[in-house]
Design a protein around this motif. Structure first.
Motif, mmCIF file in Angstrom:
data_model
loop_
_atom_site.group_PDB
_atom_site.id
_atom_site.type_symbol
_atom_site.label_atom_id
_atom_site.label_comp_id
_atom_site.label_asym_id
_atom_site.label_seq_id
_atom_site.Cartn_x
_atom_site.Cartn_y
_atom_site.Cartn_z
ATOM 1 N N ALA A 1 0.824 -1.206 0.000
ATOM 2 C CA ALA A 1 0.000 0.000 0.000
ATOM 3 C C ALA A 1 0.860 1.259 0.000
ATOM 4 O O ALA A 1 0.476 2.288 -0.567
ATOM 5 C CB ALA A 1 -0.927 -0.012 1.216
ATOM 6 N N ALA A 2 2.048 1.209 0.619
ATOM 7 C CA ALA A 2 2.915 2.385 0.678
ATOM 8 C C ALA A 2 3.753 2.562 -0.582
ATOM 9 O O ALA A 2 4.272 3.644 -0.826
ATOM 10 C CB ALA A 2 3.843 2.307 1.889
ATOM 11 N N LEU A 3 3.884 1.505 -1.408
ATOM 12 C CA LEU A 3 4.708 1.604 -2.610
ATOM 13 C C LEU A 3 3.990 2.403 -3.692
ATOM 14 O O LEU A 3 2.758 2.404 -3.765
ATOM 15 C CB LEU A 3 5.023 0.204 -3.148
ATOM 16 C CG LEU A 3 6.005 -0.645 -2.331
ATOM 17 C CD1 LEU A 3 6.105 -2.040 -2.928
ATOM 18 C CD2 LEU A 3 7.375 -0.006 -2.281
ATOM 19 N N PRO A 4 4.750 3.077 -4.567
ATOM 20 C CA PRO A 4 4.107 3.734 -5.721
ATOM 21 C C PRO A 4 3.584 2.689 -6.698
ATOM 22 O O PRO A 4 3.945 1.507 -6.651
ATOM 23 C CB PRO A 4 5.235 4.568 -6.329
ATOM 24 C CG PRO A 4 6.487 3.929 -5.843
ATOM 25 C CD PRO A 4 6.191 3.359 -4.503
ATOM 26 N N TYR A 5 2.761 3.165 -7.630
ATOM 27 C CA TYR A 5 2.109 2.227 -8.532
ATOM 28 C C TYR A 5 3.123 1.520 -9.431
ATOM 29 O O TYR A 5 2.962 0.339 -9.747
ATOM 30 C CB TYR A 5 1.083 2.968 -9.403
ATOM 31 C CG TYR A 5 0.365 2.056 -10.351
ATOM 32 C CD1 TYR A 5 -0.660 1.228 -9.910
ATOM 33 C CD2 TYR A 5 0.730 2.014 -11.698
ATOM 34 C CE1 TYR A 5 -1.302 0.378 -10.788
ATOM 35 C CE2 TYR A 5 0.091 1.166 -12.583
ATOM 36 C CZ TYR A 5 -0.935 0.341 -12.124
ATOM 37 O OH TYR A 5 -1.573 -0.498 -12.977
ATOM 38 N N ALA A 6 4.192 2.232 -9.815
ATOM 39 C CA ALA A 6 5.183 1.621 -10.709
ATOM 40 C C ALA A 6 5.956 0.499 -10.030
ATOM 41 O O ALA A 6 6.462 -0.397 -10.697
ATOM 42 C CB ALA A 6 6.152 2.680 -11.218
ATOM 43 N N SER A 7 6.065 0.530 -8.684
ATOM 44 C CA SER A 7 6.843 -0.479 -7.958
ATOM 45 C C SER A 7 5.981 -1.594 -7.396
ATOM 46 O O SER A 7 6.520 -2.547 -6.825
ATOM 47 C CB SER A 7 7.613 0.180 -6.811
ATOM 48 O OG SER A 7 8.479 1.169 -7.306
ATOM 49 N N LYS A 8 4.680 -1.486 -7.529
ATOM 50 C CA LYS A 8 3.810 -2.539 -6.998
ATOM 51 C C LYS A 8 3.888 -3.779 -7.882
ATOM 52 O O LYS A 8 4.070 -3.680 -9.095
ATOM 53 C CB LYS A 8 2.369 -2.033 -6.928
ATOM 54 C CG LYS A 8 2.140 -1.025 -5.820
ATOM 55 C CD LYS A 8 0.692 -0.629 -5.743
ATOM 56 C CE LYS A 8 0.460 0.370 -4.600
ATOM 57 N NZ LYS A 8 -0.951 0.761 -4.485
ATOM 58 N N PRO A 9 3.794 -4.966 -7.291
ATOM 59 C CA PRO A 9 3.817 -6.193 -8.105
ATOM 60 C C PRO A 9 2.602 -6.266 -9.019
ATOM 61 O O PRO A 9 1.473 -6.050 -8.587
ATOM 62 C CB PRO A 9 3.826 -7.309 -7.054
ATOM 63 C CG PRO A 9 3.284 -6.699 -5.822
ATOM 64 C CD PRO A 9 3.663 -5.261 -5.851
ATOM 65 N N LYS A 10 2.847 -6.553 -10.313
ATOM 66 C CA LYS A 10 1.772 -6.572 -11.302
ATOM 67 C C LYS A 10 1.252 -7.969 -11.560
ATOM 68 O O LYS A 10 0.064 -8.202 -11.672
ATOM 69 C CB LYS A 10 2.276 -5.961 -12.617
ATOM 70 C CG LYS A 10 2.827 -4.560 -12.485
ATOM 71 C CD LYS A 10 1.786 -3.602 -11.990
ATOM 72 C CE LYS A 10 2.301 -2.161 -11.990
ATOM 73 N NZ LYS A 10 3.471 -1.979 -11.146
ATOM 74 N N GLN A 11 2.180 -8.913 -11.682
ATOM 75 C CA GLN A 11 1.776 -10.273 -12.017
ATOM 76 C C GLN A 11 1.970 -11.155 -10.806
ATOM 77 O O GLN A 11 3.080 -11.376 -10.343
ATOM 78 C CB GLN A 11 2.613 -10.797 -13.189
ATOM 79 C CG GLN A 11 2.435 -9.997 -14.459
ATOM 80 C CD GLN A 11 3.328 -10.495 -15.562
ATOM 81 O OE1 GLN A 11 4.141 -11.386 -15.349
ATOM 82 N NE2 GLN A 11 3.174 -9.916 -16.753
ATOM 83 N N THR A 12 0.912 -11.614 -10.296
ATOM 84 C CA THR A 12 0.940 -12.516 -9.142
ATOM 85 C C THR A 12 0.204 -13.792 -9.498
ATOM 86 O O THR A 12 -0.821 -13.759 -10.200
ATOM 87 C CB THR A 12 0.282 -11.874 -7.911
ATOM 88 O OG1 THR A 12 -1.048 -11.458 -8.274
ATOM 89 C CG2 THR A 12 1.069 -10.667 -7.446
ATOM 90 N N THR A 13 0.741 -14.886 -9.046
ATOM 91 C CA THR A 13 0.103 -16.175 -9.332
ATOM 92 C C THR A 13 -1.140 -16.332 -8.467
ATOM 93 O O THR A 13 -1.139 -16.018 -7.276
ATOM 94 C CB THR A 13 1.085 -17.314 -9.039
ATOM 95 O OG1 THR A 13 1.548 -17.205 -7.682
ATOM 96 C CG2 THR A 13 2.296 -17.228 -9.964
#
Length: 270
Positions: free
Chosen positions: A180-192
């Motif tokens: 939640a504290a990370l910016p959108y560019a650093s958030k994980p995009k692909q999760t299993t």
């Protein structure tokens, strides 16, 4: 008496096959011209080549004045002759007189007659004479060949195939608060996606099928919960606005009080 003997022990510190033997050599010369601390010396060398060989050597007079050889003078055959052959210019610590004798201490190598031949190595060539082959040492290869001993092999030195195990790394896990504290560019995009547990016979037996009335009651309860959440949200927002206005009011009163206090102090002390 002949029965008396003195025994001694020692340690060999160095073995030199060709020792260098020298003897002392003392060359004497005479000054024939003196100017302050510089003097011209003769009768010590015969040629300019000898002077060049000893250039920079230290010399001394009988009175103890030290000096050094600088450069050879020109021979008497030229037009601008300055001294006899072998004469040179020398510099001293102090002024010398013409009656002083200048001497040079040097060392001369002495050639020794060779009485024995020292064997520096015992590994001579294979095609040696029979007299020399008596004290010749054989190499390790020759000893193995004559005795039929194979070359020892180390199992760790043999070439073999390398089997590398593929490493399996654990998946990257980021806590929900950190995401939640990370910016959108650093958030994980692909999760299993997590695999759903298969439905067992026990789960099928516990499954309850709601009828029409129960579904309506569940819908009404869900609507009530939604309304309650919306009311709580609006109440929280209004409380935040009231709190913000209250803090602004306190700040204005504090500023007003500060200005009034400054005026009162000015009237008091001025």
């Amino acid at each position: 008496s002949s029965s008396f003997r003195v025994g001694g022990t020692g340690v060999i510190t160095e073995l030199q096959a060709a020792p260098r033997v020298v003897k002392k050599l003392k060359l004497v010369g005479e000054p024939f011209k003196v100017h302050r601390n510089t003097a011209f010396i003769k009768n010590m060398f015969n040629t300019d080549l000898e002077v060049a060989k000893f250039m920079g050597a230290s010399i001394r007079t009988v009175s103890g004045i030290r000096g050094s050889i600088k450069k050879a003078l020109r021979s008497s055959g030229g037009e601008r002759a300055t001294g006899p052959p072998g004469a040179f210019r020398a510099a001293f610590e102090d002024k010398i007189v013409l009656s002083d004798l200048v001497f040079l201490r040097a060392w001369v190598p002495v050639a020794l007659s060779q009485h024995c031949a020292i064997a520096e190595t015992m590994l001579q060539a294979q095609n040696t004479v029979e007299e020399e082959a008596a004290w010749r040492m054989r190499t390790l290869r020759e000893l193995r060949q004559s005795n039929g001993v194979p070359i020892p092999r180390d199992a760790n030195s043999l070439q073999r195939d390398i089997e590398r195990v593929e490493k399996k790394f654990a998946p990257l896990h980021i806590p929900a608060k950190l995401q939640a504290a990370l910016p959108y560019a650093s958030k994980p995009k692909q999760t299993t996606k997590k695999r759903k547990k298969p439905v067992t016979a026990k789960d099928r037996a516990l499954a309850v099928v709601a009828d029409e009335r129960e579904r309506k009651e569940r819908t009404v309860l869900q609507m009530l919960r939604t309304v309650g959440k919306e009311k709580a949200k609006k109440k929280k927002e209004s409380a935040a606005r009231a709190r913000s206005e209250y803090h602004k009011k306190l700040a204005k009163e504090e500023e007003k009080h500060r200005l009034g206090e400054a005026k009162r102090r000015k009237r008091r002390y001025i």
